[in-house]
Design an enzyme around this catalytic site. Structure first.
Site, short mmCIF file in Angstrom:
data_model
loop_
_atom_site.label_atom_id
_atom_site.label_comp_id
_atom_site.label_asym_id
_atom_site.label_seq_id
_atom_site.Cartn_x
_atom_site.Cartn_y
_atom_site.Cartn_z
N CYS A 83 13.61 12.27 7.20
CA CYS A 83 12.14 12.21 7.12
C CYS A 83 11.58 13.43 6.40
CB CYS A 83 11.53 12.09 8.51
SG CYS A 83 9.73 12.16 8.50
N ARG B 172 24.61 17.29 10.30
CA ARG B 172 25.62 17.28 9.25
C ARG B 172 25.07 17.71 7.89
NH1 ARG B 172 26.77 10.81 8.19
NH2 ARG B 172 24.70 10.27 7.40
N HIS C 2 -22.25 11.09 10.82
CA HIS C 2 -22.73 10.54 9.55
C HIS C 2 -22.94 11.69 8.57
CE1 HIS C 2 -25.00 8.02 6.74
NE2 HIS C 2 -25.86 9.05 6.65
#
Length: 465
Positions: A42, A35, A444
Site C-alpha cells: 500500500c 521481506r 456554507h
C-alpha cells in the site's frame, strides 16, 4: 535459542504495522517480520504512490484548462519520468516514517521471508541464514498481489500489473486496461489525463460494478466525454504480446469481435492472497475455496494464537479495513473485547477523475435485502462551492430505510468526494437516522452541503433543487 515475543506480526503493510504499534501501546513485546519494505504494498507500491501520480495528472488537467478559470498557461507538457520520480519520493518519505514509528514504539524488525513452523513458532530466512522466533500470538498480514491473465502473464514491458504501471519504462501511446475496479479505473484515469489513448474492457455489464448503478452510469458517461473508450459486457477472446505492441481480439456486448493493437496493457482483474509457502497447510489453517483465510469476528483463525488480517482474509480488500482489523486482533489478544468489524461501515474510495466514494448498501442491494427505501439524490450543479470550483459534475445519493430512517448507504461521484464520505461513515457507525442528519448544521459554502441536501431530498425537503 529462539528469540521470544508476546506478538509477532508477519507483514508490515497498513494492517501489519498498525497492529504492531497497537500491540506496543498495550505493553506487549512485539516483533514485525517483513521481506521487502516497511509499509508494505500500500505505502510503497499501492495507495500512496498512485495518489501522487493522480495528483500530478490532476494538476496537468487543470493547467490544460487554465482559461476556464480566467488564467493563461502556455507550452504545457508532461514529463512522465519526473512524475514517477515525485511519486517514488512520496513513497520513500512515508517508508521512512514507518521505520521511525517502529523505533519509537520499540518494535523489533526482522527482515526476511517468514514462515510458520508450528504453533507460536516462525522462522525468518534472509541471505541463506535462518533465525527462529517464538510468540504467544502471531498475526498474519501478508497481503495480496495482482492476478495475472492465465494466458498472458505480466512481463513489465508490454503487459503491466499496477506495480509496473507505477514505474512505466515509457509513456503508453495506446493503452488497454482490462478490468474496471478501483485499480483499473484509477490507472485508466491517470494515463488518459496524461495523454494516452485509453480503452477499458469490463466483462460485467457496467464499470466499477461494486458501486451503485447510478454511479457506474455517471462515471461511464464522464470517462467517454474525456475521450476514453469503454467496453462493458466484453470479453478478451485472444491477446498476444509482441516486441512493440499487444494485439487483442475483444468481443463486445453485442457479440461483435473487435481487433485492436495497443502499445501496452494493464491487467487489473483482481488479487491473489499471499498465502503460499508460509506454513499454513502444514499447520492446518482453514481457508476458503479461493485461498483466503477464514477468521472469526476477532480476526482469529481456527488455530489457537494465530490471527489473520487484511487482504488474505474476506473482502473488502482495503488498506483502512486491514488497519482496523489489526487493532481489533491486537485488542482481542490483550483481552480488551473490541467491537467486531462491520463491513457495512467500511467506506470505499476510487481516485479517478471524477472521484467516487461510497459506504453501506447500494439502492439495489438494499431492496434485495428486503428494505423499503427512501432515496435522495442531489447534483453538484446545485451547489455553489462546486460551481465556484469549476467542478459542477457529480451527485450525492443517500439510501434510507423508509420504516426506521436508518442510513443504509451513501454514494457519491464528483470532486473531493473521497474526503466527504467519512461524514456518512461516522453517521452509520453511530447508527444515525435521517432526523440527526437533517438537524446537523453544514457550513456554507462547502461541498458538504450536498450531503445535507441529499438527505433532505430523500424526504421531499431539498431546498436548492
Amino acid at each position: 535459542m529462539a528469540e521470544s515475543y508476546d506478538l509477532i506480526v508477519l507483514g508490515s503493510g497498513p494492517g501489519g504495522y498498525v497492529a504492531a504499534i497497537r500491540g506496543a501501546q498495550l505493553g506487549l513485546k512485539v516483533a514485525i517480520v517483513e521481506r521487502e519494505l516497511l509499509g508494505g504494498i500500500c505505502l510503497n507500491w499501492g495507495c500512496i504512490p498512485t495518489k501522487a501520480l493522480l495528483r500530478s495528472a490532476e494538476i496537468y488537467h487543470y493547467m490544460q484548462h487554465a482559461k476556464d478559470y480566467g488564467l493563461a498557461a502556455e507550452k504545457i507538457s508532461a514529463d512522465i519520468e519526473a512524475v514517477v520520480k515525485r511519486s517514488r519520493g512520496v513513497a520513500k518519505q512515508l517508508n521512512q516514517g514507518v521505520t521511525h514509528l517502529m523505533k519509537k514504539n520499540k518494535i523489533a524488525v526482522h527482515f526476511g521471508e517468514g514462515k510458520l513452523t508450528g504453533k507460536g513458532k516462525l522462522s525468518v530466512t534472509k541471505d541463506g541464514k535462518t533465525e527462529e522466533l517464538t510468540a504467544k500470538n502471531i498475526i498474519l498480514a501478508t497481503g495480496a498481489r495482482a492476478r495475472d491473465l492465465p494466458n498472458l502473464p505480466a512481463d513489465g514491458k508490454r503487459v503491466w500489473t499496477y506495480r509496473h504501471a507505477m514505474t512505466p519504462p515509457e509513456m503508453p501511446g495506446k493503452l488497454l486496461v482490462i478490468g474496471s475496479g478501483a485499480i483499473g479505473i484509477e490507472f485508466a484515469s491517470f494515463y488518459n489525463d496524461m495523454g494516452a489513448e485509453v480503452t477499458v474492457v469490463e466483462m460485467l455489464d457496467r464499470i466499477v460494478p461494486v458501486e451503485d448503478a447510478d454511479v457506474s452510469t455517471f462515471l461511464e458517461k464522464a470517462l467517454k466525454k474525456q475521450g476514453m473508450t469503454i467496453l462493458t459486457g466484453a470479453k478478451i477472446e485472444k491477446i498476444e504480446a509482441g516486441a512493440t505492441a499487444v494485439k487483442a481480439t475483444i468481443t463486445d456486448k453485442d457479440g461483435k469481435a473487435v481487433n485492436g493493437e495497443y502499445s501496452h496493457v494493464i491487467v487489473a482483474i483482481g488479487i491473489v492472497p499471499n498465502t503460499e509457502n508460509i506454513g499454513l497447510k502444514e499447520l492446518g489453517v482453514a481457508m476458503d475455496d479461493r485461498g483466503f483465510l477464514k477468521t472469526d469476528p476477532a480476526c482469529k483463525t481456527n488455530i489457537d494464537g494465530l490471527y489473520a488480517i487484511g487482504d488474505i482474509t474476506a473482502p473488502p480488500w482495503l488498506a483502512h479495513k486491514a488497519s482496523h482489523e489489526g487493532v481489533i486482533a491486537v485488542e482481542a489478544i490483550a483481552g480488551k473485547h473490541p467491537h467486531a468489524m462491520d463491513p457495512r461501515n467500511i467506506p470505499g474510495c476510487t481516485y479517478c477523475h471524477p472521484q467516487i466514494a461510497s459506504v453501506g448498501l447500494t439502492e439495489a442491494k438494499a431492496k434485495e435485502a428486503g428494505y423499503e427505501v427512501k432515496v435522495g439524490n442531489f447534483p453538484f450543479i446545485g451547489n455553489g462551492k462546486a460551481i465556484a470550483l469549476g467542478e459542477a459534475e457529480g451527485f450525492v445519493k443517500t439510501v434510507f430505510d423508509a420504516k426506521t430512517g436508518e442510513l443504509l448507504g451513501a454514494h457519491m461521484i464528483g470532486a473531493e468526494v473521497t474526503e466527504l464520505i467519512q461524514g456518512y461513515t461516522i453517521g452509520k457507525t453511530l447508527e444515525t437516522t435521517e432526523a440527526e442528519l437533517m438537524e446537523t448544521v453544514f457550513p456554507h459554502p462547502t461541498l458538504s452541503e450536498m450531503m445535507h441536501e441529499s438527505v433532505l431530498g430523500a424526504y421531499g425537503r431539498a431546498l436548492h433543487i
